[in-house]
Design a protein around this motif. Structure first.
Motif, PDB file in Angstrom:
ATOM      1  N   PHE A   1     -22.252  -3.890 -22.908  1.00 49.96           N
ATOM      2  CA  PHE A   1     -20.968  -3.698 -22.218  1.00 49.96           C
ATOM      3  C   PHE A   1     -21.079  -3.882 -20.695  1.00 49.96           C
ATOM      4  O   PHE A   1     -20.073  -3.829 -19.986  1.00 49.96           O
ATOM      5  N   GLY A   2     -22.310  -4.073 -20.207  1.00 49.38           N
ATOM      6  CA  GLY A   2     -22.549  -4.108 -18.753  1.00 49.38           C
ATOM      7  C   GLY A   2     -21.811  -5.224 -18.033  1.00 49.38           C
ATOM      8  O   GLY A   2     -21.321  -5.025 -16.922  1.00 49.38           O
ATOM      9  N   ALA A   3     -21.734  -6.397 -18.661  1.00 48.75           N
ATOM     10  CA  ALA A   3     -21.127  -7.552 -17.989  1.00 48.75           C
ATOM     11  C   ALA A   3     -19.630  -7.316 -17.758  1.00 48.75           C
ATOM     12  O   ALA A   3     -19.104  -7.626 -16.676  1.00 48.75           O
ATOM     13  N   VAL A   4     -18.942  -6.762 -18.758  1.00 54.79           N
ATOM     14  CA  VAL A   4     -17.501  -6.477 -18.621  1.00 54.79           C
ATOM     15  C   VAL A   4     -17.295  -5.429 -17.536  1.00 54.79           C
ATOM     16  O   VAL A   4     -16.395  -5.540 -16.692  1.00 54.79           O
ATOM     17  N   PHE A   5     -18.158  -4.417 -17.544  1.00 53.20           N
ATOM     18  CA  PHE A   5     -18.038  -3.363 -16.533  1.00 53.20           C
ATOM     19  C   PHE A   5     -18.195  -3.966 -15.137  1.00 53.20           C
ATOM     20  O   PHE A   5     -17.396  -3.697 -14.236  1.00 53.20           O
ATOM     21  N   MET A   6     -19.215  -4.773 -14.973  1.00 52.55           N
ATOM     22  CA  MET A   6     -19.509  -5.354 -13.655  1.00 52.55           C
ATOM     23  C   MET A   6     -18.361  -6.230 -13.169  1.00 52.55           C
ATOM     24  O   MET A   6     -17.996  -6.193 -11.995  1.00 52.55           O
ATOM     25  N   LYS A   7     -17.757  -6.980 -14.083  1.00 56.02           N
ATOM     26  CA  LYS A   7     -16.630  -7.860 -13.744  1.00 56.02           C
ATOM     27  C   LYS A   7     -15.483  -7.002 -13.205  1.00 56.02           C
ATOM     28  O   LYS A   7     -14.873  -7.331 -12.172  1.00 56.02           O
ATOM     29  N   GLU A   8     -15.193  -5.914 -13.873  1.00 56.07           N
ATOM     30  CA  GLU A   8     -14.071  -5.071 -13.443  1.00 56.07           C
ATOM     31  C   GLU A   8     -14.408  -4.305 -12.162  1.00 56.07           C
ATOM     32  O   GLU A   8     -13.526  -4.029 -11.353  1.00 56.07           O
TER      33      GLU A   8
ATOM     34  N   ASN B   1     -12.884  -0.916 -27.298  1.00 57.14           N
ATOM     35  CA  ASN B   1     -12.040  -1.708 -26.395  1.00 57.14           C
ATOM     36  C   ASN B   1     -11.846  -1.070 -25.021  1.00 57.14           C
ATOM     37  O   ASN B   1     -10.731  -0.785 -24.613  1.00 57.14           O
ATOM     38  N   PRO B   2     -12.929  -0.834 -24.310  1.00 59.26           N
ATOM     39  CA  PRO B   2     -12.766  -0.135 -23.029  1.00 59.26           C
ATOM     40  C   PRO B   2     -12.082  -1.001 -21.968  1.00 59.26           C
ATOM     41  O   PRO B   2     -12.368  -2.190 -21.857  1.00 59.26           O
ATOM     42  N   ASP B   3     -11.132  -0.388 -21.231  1.00 57.06           N
ATOM     43  CA  ASP B   3     -10.544  -1.046 -20.065  1.00 57.06           C
ATOM     44  C   ASP B   3     -10.965  -0.198 -18.870  1.00 57.06           C
ATOM     45  O   ASP B   3     -10.439   0.895 -18.654  1.00 57.06           O
ATOM     46  N   PHE B   4     -11.943  -0.700 -18.130  1.00 57.98           N
ATOM     47  CA  PHE B   4     -12.527   0.114 -17.061  1.00 57.98           C
ATOM     48  C   PHE B   4     -11.642   0.192 -15.824  1.00 57.98           C
ATOM     49  O   PHE B   4     -11.815   1.080 -14.990  1.00 57.98           O
ATOM     50  N   ALA B   5     -10.687  -0.769 -15.681  1.00 60.06           N
ATOM     51  CA  ALA B   5      -9.943  -0.896 -14.418  1.00 60.06           C
ATOM     52  C   ALA B   5      -9.295   0.408 -13.937  1.00 60.06           C
ATOM     53  O   ALA B   5      -9.555   0.833 -12.802  1.00 60.06           O
ATOM     54  N   PRO B   6      -8.456   1.075 -14.761  1.00 62.57           N
ATOM     55  CA  PRO B   6      -7.806   2.289 -14.231  1.00 62.57           C
ATOM     56  C   PRO B   6      -8.813   3.384 -13.884  1.00 62.57           C
ATOM     57  O   PRO B   6      -8.596   4.146 -12.930  1.00 62.57           O
ATOM     58  N   PHE B   7      -9.897   3.449 -14.620  1.00 62.24           N
ATOM     59  CA  PHE B   7     -10.920   4.474 -14.364  1.00 62.24           C
ATOM     60  C   PHE B   7     -11.650   4.180 -13.056  1.00 62.24           C
ATOM     61  O   PHE B   7     -11.961   5.086 -12.287  1.00 62.24           O
ATOM     62  N   LEU B   8     -11.909   2.881 -12.806  1.00 64.34           N
ATOM     63  CA  LEU B   8     -12.591   2.512 -11.566  1.00 64.34           C
ATOM     64  C   LEU B   8     -11.692   2.792 -10.362  1.00 64.34           C
ATOM     65  O   LEU B   8     -12.160   3.205  -9.305  1.00 64.34           O
ATOM     66  N   GLN B   9     -10.392   2.582 -10.550  1.00 65.10           N
ATOM     67  CA  GLN B   9      -9.441   2.876  -9.474  1.00 65.10           C
ATOM     68  C   GLN B   9      -9.478   4.364  -9.129  1.00 65.10           C
ATOM     69  O   GLN B   9      -9.502   4.740  -7.952  1.00 65.10           O
ATOM     70  N   ARG B  10      -9.507   5.179 -10.172  1.00 62.70           N
ATOM     71  CA  ARG B  10      -9.582   6.640  -9.965  1.00 62.70           C
ATOM     72  C   ARG B  10     -10.862   7.022  -9.239  1.00 62.70           C
ATOM     73  O   ARG B  10     -10.872   7.890  -8.357  1.00 62.70           O
ATOM     74  N   ALA B  11     -11.958   6.368  -9.598  1.00 62.50           N
ATOM     75  CA  ALA B  11     -13.255   6.655  -8.960  1.00 62.50           C
ATOM     76  C   ALA B  11     -13.200   6.275  -7.472  1.00 62.50           C
ATOM     77  O   ALA B  11     -13.642   7.029  -6.612  1.00 62.50           O
ATOM     78  N   LYS B  12     -12.586   5.125  -7.195  1.00 61.73           N
ATOM     79  CA  LYS B  12     -12.506   4.610  -5.817  1.00 61.73           C
ATOM     80  C   LYS B  12     -11.714   5.562  -4.923  1.00 61.73           C
ATOM     81  O   LYS B  12     -12.068   5.794  -3.763  1.00 61.73           O
TER      82      LYS B  12
END
Ligand code: PHB
Length: 391
Positions: free
Chosen positions: A227-234, A201-212
């Motif tokens: 899992f690529g489509a969910v990642f790309m959406k986030e 159940n990965p939630d990429f949003a907080p991790f992407l924020q940290r990366a940004k």
């Protein structure tokens, strides 16, 4: 005298009991264990379709033996994989096991293959060390270091100086992180941050924020196929597509099964990988056309090619052993095998039983209105760097 008679009688009984087994010897059962349900179901669907296509194209008989493919759904759970492997060997007399959509599933089957002394063809999983877990494992898929190291080389030559890595937190992700980072920093690159995201159940949003927040030149990503489509959406939702931060990775994130639905945000993503449905060769054009025709237009991805080549390897090995199914003879026949796959020239390293293949650098572009990984660079005959680095 008496004991000789008994010995003879036992011999006759044994021969009678052996008869059904002899009849059974005309069939080679291959147990194909895949996640047909759950988050990695795309891998199961692709691998099954490709294995069935191979049989349809090449016939269900080889070297005088009939090929019987039994497909089992392990739902992506390692304990189920192990039980199914045991049942396939014990009840169905499978002579070869194949598939395994995730690293833990390939590892779960390894002791079963070792005990039964039968080949385990890893046609999907990619953690480098898998092939070391049984002398009966042969891989037709890929290893993560094989793609991650060339991706770092490309960055070093293309003005990318600072990268955040973001990987799924298990075997292949850790391999990708390690081999990208180590190659990149050795060449003078800077890794600003290494982020690991849970597999479940990965939630990429907080991790992407940290990366940004680090404002890197690029985010290097590994997520497993599916899992690529969910990642790309986030990635888009967190505004990274508009931030000037480049998205790069191993080709798992832009996998051909999901890419057509990812939308224009995927345009320009650069990845290194072993297969693209857009690979320009007669073998691949024929493969993609036949696969799409047999599967209602579904585009084959790198998992499909792993299974197609797994079947090619099994057929070749059976030809070499003249139909003998002894596991050691089959493994010996598989070592050093080489042929032209839809992905290009490939071989099985006789020392490691791992795949040697071309790694392509690709960019997502539109071809006839559809998103594809268009190859623009290649490194031939790449061995798994992890094993090649060992003394
Ligand atoms: C793995 O679990 O080894 C694995 C799964 C999917 C990928 C790559 C590696 O795309």
């Amino acid at each position: 005298m008496k004991s000789t008679k008994w010995t003879a009688r036992i011999g006759i009984c044994a021969a009678l009991i052996a008869t059904p087994a002899l009849a059974d010897d005309a069939t080679v059962t291959i147990g194909l264990i895949l996640p047909m349900t759950g988050p990695s179901a795309s891998t199961g669907k692709q691998e099954r379709a490709a294995a069935e296509l191979y049989i349809q194209q090449h016939g269900d008989a080889v070297a005088g033996k009939k090929i019987s493919l039994i497909v089992k759904d392990d739902t992506g759970a390692a304990d189920v994989t192990k039980r199914l492997a045991e049942e396939l060997v014990g009840n169905d007399h499978a002579k070869i096991l194949m598939g395994f959509g995730l690293t833990p599933l390939a590892l779960a089957a390894a002791p079963v293959a070792t005990a039964a002394k039968i080949p385990e063809i890893v046609s999907a999983a990619g953690t480098a060390m898998i092939t070391e877990k049984s002398p009966y494992i042969v891989r037709t898929s890929f290893t993560l270091p094989q793609s991650a190291a060339p991706m770092a080389e490309w960055c070093l030559k293309n003005g990318i100086k600072k990268v955040v890595t973001l990987v799924t937190d298990y075997g292949p992700g850790i391999d990708a992180e390690k081999w990208f980072s180590q190659t990149f920093t050795k060449g003078g690159g800077v890794i600003a941050q290494q982020i690991r995201v849970p597999l479940k159940n990965p939630d990429f949003a907080p991790f992407l924020q940290r990366a940004k927040d680090d404002a890197p030149d690029a985010v290097f990503v590994f997520v497993p196929s599916g899992f690529g489509a969910v990642f790309m959406k986030e990635f888009v939702e967190q505004g990274l597509d508009k931030s000037g931060i480049k998205l790069i990775g191993t080709g798992d994130v832009t996998d051909d099964d999901l890419l057509p639905q990812m939308g224009d945000a995927a345009l320009g993503v650069v990845t290194a990988h072993n297969y693209s449905a857009a690979h320009d060769s007669p073998e691949n054009k024929a493969f993609v056309a036949a696969f799409e025709k047999a599967n209602g237009g579904m585009r084959p991805n790198f998992m499909a090619v792993g299974a197609y080549d797994g079947m090619a390897l099994i057929y070749q090995a059976l030809e070499k052993t003249k139909g003998a199914t002894d596991g050691d003879a089959l493994i010996a026949a598989m070592k050093g095998a080489n042929w032209t796959s839809p992905r290009g020239p490939i071989s099985i390293d006789p020392e490691t039983r791992d795949i040697v293949q071309t790694i392509y650098v690709r960019k997502v572009e539109k071809v006839d209105g559809q998103l594809y990984n268009v190859e623009f660079g290649s490194i031939p005959a790449v061995k798994d760097p992890y094993k090649a680095s060992k003394p």
